[in-house]
Structure formats: structure tokens, C-alpha cells
Write an enzyme that holds these catalytic residues in place. Structure first.
Site, mmCIF file in Angstrom:
data_model
loop_
_atom_site.group_PDB
_atom_site.id
_atom_site.type_symbol
_atom_site.label_atom_id
_atom_site.label_comp_id
_atom_site.label_asym_id
_atom_site.label_seq_id
_atom_site.Cartn_x
_atom_site.Cartn_y
_atom_site.Cartn_z
ATOM 1 N N LYS A 206 15.824 -7.243 -1.555
ATOM 2 C CA LYS A 206 15.397 -6.195 -0.621
ATOM 3 C C LYS A 206 15.004 -4.929 -1.395
ATOM 4 O O LYS A 206 13.960 -4.357 -1.180
ATOM 5 C CB LYS A 206 16.531 -5.908 0.362
ATOM 6 C CG LYS A 206 16.220 -4.847 1.376
ATOM 7 C CD LYS A 206 17.332 -4.736 2.406
ATOM 8 C CE LYS A 206 17.135 -3.484 3.248
ATOM 9 N NZ LYS A 206 18.192 -3.323 4.246
ATOM 10 N N GLU A 212 21.591 -7.945 -11.250
ATOM 11 C CA GLU A 212 21.687 -9.382 -11.534
ATOM 12 C C GLU A 212 20.360 -10.088 -11.288
ATOM 13 O O GLU A 212 19.909 -10.919 -12.090
ATOM 14 C CB GLU A 212 22.757 -10.038 -10.641
ATOM 15 C CG GLU A 212 24.165 -9.529 -10.850
ATOM 16 C CD GLU A 212 24.527 -8.409 -9.888
ATOM 17 O OE1 GLU A 212 23.687 -7.501 -9.669
ATOM 18 O OE2 GLU A 212 25.648 -8.431 -9.351
ATOM 19 N N GLY A 275 20.622 -6.755 4.457
ATOM 20 C CA GLY A 275 20.586 -7.899 3.535
ATOM 21 C C GLY A 275 21.260 -9.136 4.105
ATOM 22 O O GLY A 275 20.710 -10.242 4.056
ATOM 23 N N ARG A 276 22.462 -8.966 4.687
ATOM 24 C CA ARG A 276 23.201 -10.148 5.165
ATOM 25 C C ARG A 276 22.682 -10.661 6.497
ATOM 26 O O ARG A 276 23.182 -11.642 7.026
ATOM 27 C CB ARG A 276 24.694 -9.840 5.219
ATOM 28 C CG ARG A 276 25.062 -8.579 5.965
ATOM 29 C CD ARG A 276 26.502 -8.178 5.669
ATOM 30 N NE ARG A 276 26.852 -6.889 6.244
ATOM 31 C CZ ARG A 276 26.648 -5.713 5.651
ATOM 32 N NH1 ARG A 276 26.072 -5.655 4.463
ATOM 33 N NH2 ARG A 276 27.015 -4.587 6.230
ATOM 34 N N GLU A 361 31.549 -8.079 4.423
ATOM 35 C CA GLU A 361 30.741 -6.922 4.024
ATOM 36 C C GLU A 361 30.467 -6.043 5.257
ATOM 37 O O GLU A 361 30.305 -4.838 5.141
ATOM 38 C CB GLU A 361 29.425 -7.382 3.369
ATOM 39 C CG GLU A 361 28.844 -6.350 2.426
ATOM 40 C CD GLU A 361 27.715 -6.875 1.562
ATOM 41 O OE1 GLU A 361 27.904 -7.020 0.337
ATOM 42 O OE2 GLU A 361 26.618 -7.139 2.099
ATOM 43 N N HIS A 392 43.225 -32.178 2.605
ATOM 44 C CA HIS A 392 43.985 -32.667 1.444
ATOM 45 C C HIS A 392 44.199 -31.558 0.428
ATOM 46 O O HIS A 392 44.544 -31.829 -0.725
ATOM 47 C CB HIS A 392 43.251 -33.858 0.836
ATOM 48 C CG HIS A 392 43.059 -34.958 1.838
ATOM 49 N ND1 HIS A 392 44.033 -35.887 2.116
ATOM 50 C CD2 HIS A 392 42.032 -35.214 2.689
ATOM 51 C CE1 HIS A 392 43.598 -36.694 3.068
ATOM 52 N NE2 HIS A 392 42.386 -36.309 3.445
ATOM 53 N N LYS A 520 29.419 -1.206 -9.406
ATOM 54 C CA LYS A 520 28.091 -1.162 -10.051
ATOM 55 C C LYS A 520 27.995 0.036 -10.995
ATOM 56 O O LYS A 520 27.504 -0.073 -12.112
ATOM 57 C CB LYS A 520 26.993 -1.016 -8.979
ATOM 58 C CG LYS A 520 26.728 -2.255 -8.156
ATOM 59 C CD LYS A 520 25.510 -1.992 -7.272
ATOM 60 C CE LYS A 520 25.408 -2.994 -6.148
ATOM 61 N NZ LYS A 520 24.364 -2.668 -5.179
HETATM 62 O O1 F6P Z 1 26.305 -6.708 -2.634
HETATM 63 C C1 F6P Z 1 25.610 -5.635 -2.162
HETATM 64 C C2 F6P Z 1 24.246 -5.975 -1.722
HETATM 65 O O2 F6P Z 1 23.622 -4.762 -1.495
HETATM 66 C C3 F6P Z 1 24.216 -6.858 -0.472
HETATM 67 O O3 F6P Z 1 24.425 -6.144 0.688
HETATM 68 C C4 F6P Z 1 22.859 -7.447 -0.585
HETATM 69 O O4 F6P Z 1 22.705 -8.546 0.263
HETATM 70 C C5 F6P Z 1 22.826 -7.790 -2.046
HETATM 71 O O5 F6P Z 1 23.481 -6.713 -2.674
HETATM 72 C C6 F6P Z 1 21.456 -8.007 -2.633
HETATM 73 O O6 F6P Z 1 20.629 -6.899 -2.495
HETATM 74 P P1 F6P Z 1 19.074 -6.991 -2.757
HETATM 75 O O7 F6P Z 1 18.478 -7.926 -1.764
HETATM 76 O O8 F6P Z 1 18.559 -5.594 -2.598
HETATM 77 O O9 F6P Z 1 18.863 -7.508 -4.158
#
Ligand code: F6P
Length: 558
Positions: A206, A212, A275-276, A361, A392, A520
């Protein structure tokens, strides 16, 4: 400090809780021969059985009064009207518009967003069909066989879960892989057997700034350029190769261009999609690539069905409201800390992880919408694994441990395979587990069983406490006909709205996630201290210094 405890309705619920604790599920079922009919609901092919909960009609009446007092419906209507209900980010929350199949407009700041949603969907349709039919190929003219989605959190969990859930529909599409972890092992193992000439990368973020994802994206680009170097004869080739093999899904065009992806290869969405809650947007591109655009639309249609129900059904019949109220009942009145998700569906293996982000979240907050500390428990710990495997592993604690863990069982009547024996065993186990949790085994029953085995009196006495199942362990069973895209859409929207209802009852903002920021920030400070040959680190707390110096010592070795 915001207190709910001071409310008259809260106190009446606490008094009522004391009454409920004097009864048990055996007793509740004995009292009402039609308990299943009274405490279950249907929407299309979905059945939600909440009869195995520690509730009576009075419990629901009181909880619904709480929902009315907390103005859950008003907040729902404000969300659907495009108001900026995400107060700390000053954003509207309108993922429902992404699956609005009604033809009605939905607006943010007075502007109808539906035309933009339609354009974005059309972009997805054209692209996914071109890739699936082979009309769009890789640089060497070969059809794309593999798609690698690089994203994390909401840009990974939703599409990864849905792609796995709909795997039976993915026979003709490319193989879709998901790389999320910055641990280089994830990318390395994913790329190991892939051919650069037939691999498409989706960089899904987003913000397009998530560390990452950007590290993984840069490494994927390096791998791709190095693997295709024999066909590169100049800078122009690099640009056209990247254009054919890399697309972006983002709200941040500037960063996408900066990365080297042309705006024509960018699939858009908007800041009013959290995002979620984004799998319904262009973030769902890997789903459309895997199962076809038509099925992606069926997923949207299924969600829309639940949205309409949530929007229009009175509180008494409203399924997400009911599940949300039950969540608050257990968390705030009966002391449950966690909630288990137990799909008796291998294809829903990733559902617990998806729901973890959705719920934790969203509702893992300790201040209310106005910033005051709350004095009541909010979001639960969500966890789970598919049945029957979990039986199990951890069900022992569910049945005989000291904690109360409300569970969701999910199960389908018609499987995607023809192995009747497997499915009958799966169904029998699912129904047996919820019954065992609810009704347990009394001391008298356990004693009779031991005595029927011919055990001596002292052996019976010794074993008896271990053989008793207390019961009254609550669960919801969500049963459906068949796990098709429409049903899955309905199911996921049910959970989204349930989480919304709980947040509304607690007056917390379910749509921000400031809690991920501190880690972060610290990672940015720590990162330079991991460079090889760095001097001993002393600038942090003793533990962080010690850990850094330990790994740095090994990293300095060959
Ligand atoms: O973990 C925090 C977060 O901002 C989530 O809410 C989001 O889904 C994820 O990182 C990834 O964010 P982006 O789509 O901006 O890479």
C-alpha cells in the site's frame, strides 16, 4: 480513563453473568428443546450455530441493549457513508465499496468512488486474462508459468489465504507463490526452481515503503536481471524486461516509479482501504491470476451479500453483530483471553493467520477513540489450526485445561474431492469436538465407564479426576455447503464486520495500527550496528547490546 463498567447495562450484564455461571450447557439444552433453532442463523448457504454458547435469550437481549447504547448501528452507517471513522489517520473506511455490486454510489468527501473501483477492476480483468491466456508473455515470448507476490501483512495474508482456500479452482492458472518474510530464505527457496523468463513478480505494498517488501523486491529484481542477462543487450532491454515481468499494487505512484515500475504496470487502490481489508482491491490480483477474474468477482459478490445483511438486518437477526456481541461477552464478562479458529477444511489452513491480523491489529488497542485509557479488556488473542490436526496437538487444553477458550469450528457439507470416507471422518470429528467441549463427561459418567472396564475400586478412584471433562466450553460452528468463491467471500466479510462490531462496542479505532511503529523505528537504529566489523555496541540497553555483540562476533567470522 473510559469506563464501561459504570454503565447500568454493563452492571446488569455482570449480574446476569453470575446467573449464567450457575448453569451449564447441558442444563441450557435441557431447558429448551429448540435451542438450536433459537440460537442459529442462516445466510444463503451459510449456517451459523451459536447454540453451544453460555447464553440465554436474556443474555442476548442485554448484549443487544449494550449494542444500541454504544450506537453500533450509527457507527456502521457512518462507515458506510464514507465518514472518516479512522480518526487517528483521518481516513474513511470503505473496503465495502470494493465489493459493492448493488449499483448504488458510495462516496468519500462527496465524491462517488464507484467509477474508480470499476476502472481498477477492469485493469485487473484485462491483465489477469492476458496472463492466463498467454496473450501477455515474458521477455522471450513464453507464457508466464509462475507468479511471485512480494508483500507483507495485509498485502500478503489475505491474498495468500484466499489463493490457498480456492486452490481447487486454480488448475488452469499460473502457480502463485507468496514471499513475505525479509528472511532471505523465503525468497531464495521460492525462486530456487523458477525460470526468470516465465515468472511474473507482483510488488504489493500500500505504502511502497515497507522495509521488508522493498528489500525483497530489490533482491527479486537483481535475481531476475541476473538470470535473464543473456537476453539483455542494453539499458532499453532492461526497461522492457522489467516492464514485462514486474507489476506493482500500491497507492503510492511516486515510489512505484522510483523503483522502476511504469505507472501503466501499476494497479491502484486508495487510502480508504486499510491494509488488512485490502484483499478485495487490486491487492487481490494474485487471486485473480490464480483462479480467474470471474471467480474473483464471485468472491466480491459473496462479500457483498454479507455487507447487505450487515447493513440492513435488525440487530436481533444480524449475524456479525451477534458474533461480535458474543466476543465481548467472553472477553469482558467471562474472562476469556483468546479465541481459537478451527477450520475442518485443509484449504482454510491460512485462515487463522489471516484472522490474527484482521482481529489483533484492529482491536489490539488500549485507548479509546478519544485517546483515553480503557478499563476493560479489548481484542482477544486469535489463534488456531485446522482440524483434525489440532485435536492431536492442543485440544487437550481446550477440553480439560484451566482456561476458557471460545472456539469457531468451520466445516463444509460438500468437499472438493470424491473421498467420502475422508469427509465423513472429518465431519464426525468436527461435530464430536464441539459436542465434547460443550457437554463434557460428568464424574458419574466417567465412573461408570471405568467400572465397566472391570477396574478395581482404588484404580477407579485414582483415574477418575483425570477422566472427567467439565464441558460448558463454548463454540460457534459455521457450516456451509461448499467452499466456493462466493461462500468464502461471505465468510470473510462476516469476520470483518464482527471485528468492526467489537471495536464499536469498545469505542476503539479498529482501523489504525500505531503499535507496529516503535519496533520499526528501533530496527532503523539497530540496523547500522549490524555492519560487519562494527565496534562493540554500547548505546542500547544491556540486553540489546549483548545480543548485537554476540551475533556481530559470529558475523565477523568467515
Ligand atoms: O504491519 C503493519 C502494516 O502497516 C500492516 O497494517 C500492513 O498490512 C502491512 O504493514 C504492509 O503494509 P504495506 O502494504 O504498506 O507494505
Amino acid at each position: 480513563m473510559t469506563t464501561l463498567r459504570g454503565l447500568d447495562i454493563w452492571q446488569r450484564l455482570e449480574t446476569h453473568r453470575d446467573d449464567i455461571q450457575r448453569t451449564d450447557l447441558r442444563g441450557l439444552f435441557r431447558q429448551d428443546a429448540e435451542r438450536f433453532e433459537h440460537f442459529s442463523g442462516r445466510l444463503g448457504d451459510l449456517l451459523i450455530d451459536y447454540s453451544k454458547h453460555l447464553i440465554t435469550k436474556e443474555t442476548l437481549r442485554l448484549l443487544r441493549e449494550l449494542a444500541r447504547q454504544r450506537q453500533v448501528e450509527a457507527l456502521r452507517d457512518r462507515m458506510l457513508a464514507g465518514d472518516r471513522v479512522n480518526v487517528t489517520e483521518n481516513r474513511a473506511v470503505l473496503h465495502v465499496a470494493l465489493r459493492n455490486r448493488s449499483g448504488r454510489s458510495m462516496s468519500v468527501d462527496g465524491r462517488d468512488v464507484m467509477p474508480e473501483v470499476a476502472i481498477a477492476l477492469e485493469h485487473m480483468r484485462q491483465f489477469s486474462e492476458a496472463i492466463r491466456t498467454g496473450a501477455a508473455t515474458g521477455f522471450s515470448g513464453l507464457r508466464m508459468t509462475d507468479v511471485v507476490n512480494i508483500g507483507i501483512g495485509g498485502s500478503d495474508l489475505g491474498p495468500a489465504m484466499v489463493t490457498e482456500a480456492l486452490r481447487p479452482y486454480a488448475q488452469e492458472g499460473p502457480r502463485v507463490h507468496f514471499v513475505s518474510n525479509v528472511d532471505g530464505a523465503h525468497l531464495t527457496e521460492t525462486l530456487r526452481d523458477l525460470n526468470a523468463a516465465t515468472t511474473l513478480f507482483i510488488i504489493a505494498s500500500k505504502t511502497f515503503t515497507t522495509e521488508e517488501t522493498m528489500i525483497n523486491a530489490r533482491s527479486a529484481r537483481e535475481w531476475f536481471l541476473s538470470a535473464s542477462k543473456d537476453s539483455l543487450h542494453g539499458a532499453a532491454d532492461t526497461t522492457t524486461h522489467i516492464a514485462r515481468h514486474f507489476v506493482a499494487v500500491s497507492t503510492n505512484e511516486r515510489e512505484v516509479r522510483q523503483f522502476g515500475i511504469d505507472a501503466a504496470n501499476m494497479f491502484v487502490f486508495w487510502d480508504w482501504v486499510g491494509g488488512r481489508y485490502s484483499l478485495w482491491s487490486s491487492i487481490g490480483l494474485p487471486i485473480a491470476l490464480a483462479v480467474g477474474f470471474e471467480r474473483f468477482v464471485q468472491l466480491l459478490e459473496g462479500a457483498h451479500r454479507m455487507d447487505e445483511h450487515f447493513r440492513t438486518a435488525p440487530i436481533e437477526d444480524n449475524l456479525p453483530v451477534t458474533l461480535g456481541l458474543l466476543g465481548v461477552w467472553y472477553g469482558d464478562f467471562l474472562g476469556a483471553d483468546s479465541h481459537a479458529v478451527l477450520p475442518y477444511v485443509q484449504y482454510l489452513e491460512r485462515l487463522p493467520a489471516f484472522l490474527q491480523q484482521l482481529d489483533m491489529e484492529s482491536n489490539g488497542k488500549r485507548v479509546d477513540r478519544e485517546g483515553h485509557r480503557v478499563d476493560y479488556p479489548t481484542g482477544p488473542i486469535v489463534w488456531g489450526a485446522p482440524g483434525t490436526n489440532g485435536q492431536h496437538a492442543f485440544y487437550q487444553l481446550l477440553h480439560q485445561g484451566t482456561r476458557l477458550v471460545p472456539c469457531d469450528f468451520l466445516v463444509g457439507a460438500q468437499p472438493h474431492h470424491a473421498m467420502a470416507e475422508h469427509h465423513e471422518s472429518l465431519l464426525a470429528n468436527c461435530f464430536a469436538q464441539s459436542a465434547a467441549l460443550a457437554f463434557g463427561k460428568t464424574e458419574a459418567e466417567a465412573r461408570a465407564e471405568l467400572e465397566s472396564q472391570g477396574l478395581a475400586a482404588d484404580a477407579v478412584a485414582r483415574l477418575l479426576p483425570h477422566k472427567v471433562f467439565p464441558g460448558s466450553r463454548p463454540s460457534t460452528t459455521i457450516a456451509y455447503r461448499h467452499l466456493d468463491p462466493t461462500t468464502l467471500g461471505t465468510l470473510l466479510a462476516l469476520y470483518e464486520h464482527k471485528v468492526f462490531v467489537m471495536g464499536a462496542l469498545w469505542n476503539i479505532n479498529s482501523f489504525d495500527q500505531w503499535g507496529v511503529e516503535l519496533g520499526k523505528q528501533l530496527a532503523r537504529r539497530i540496523r547500522p550496528q549490524l555492519e560487519r566489523g562494527a565496534a562493540p555496541v554500547t548505546s542500547h540497553d544491556g540486553s540489546t547490546n549483548g545480543l548485537l555483540n554476540f551475533v556481530n562476533a559470529f558475523r565477523a567470522l568467515p
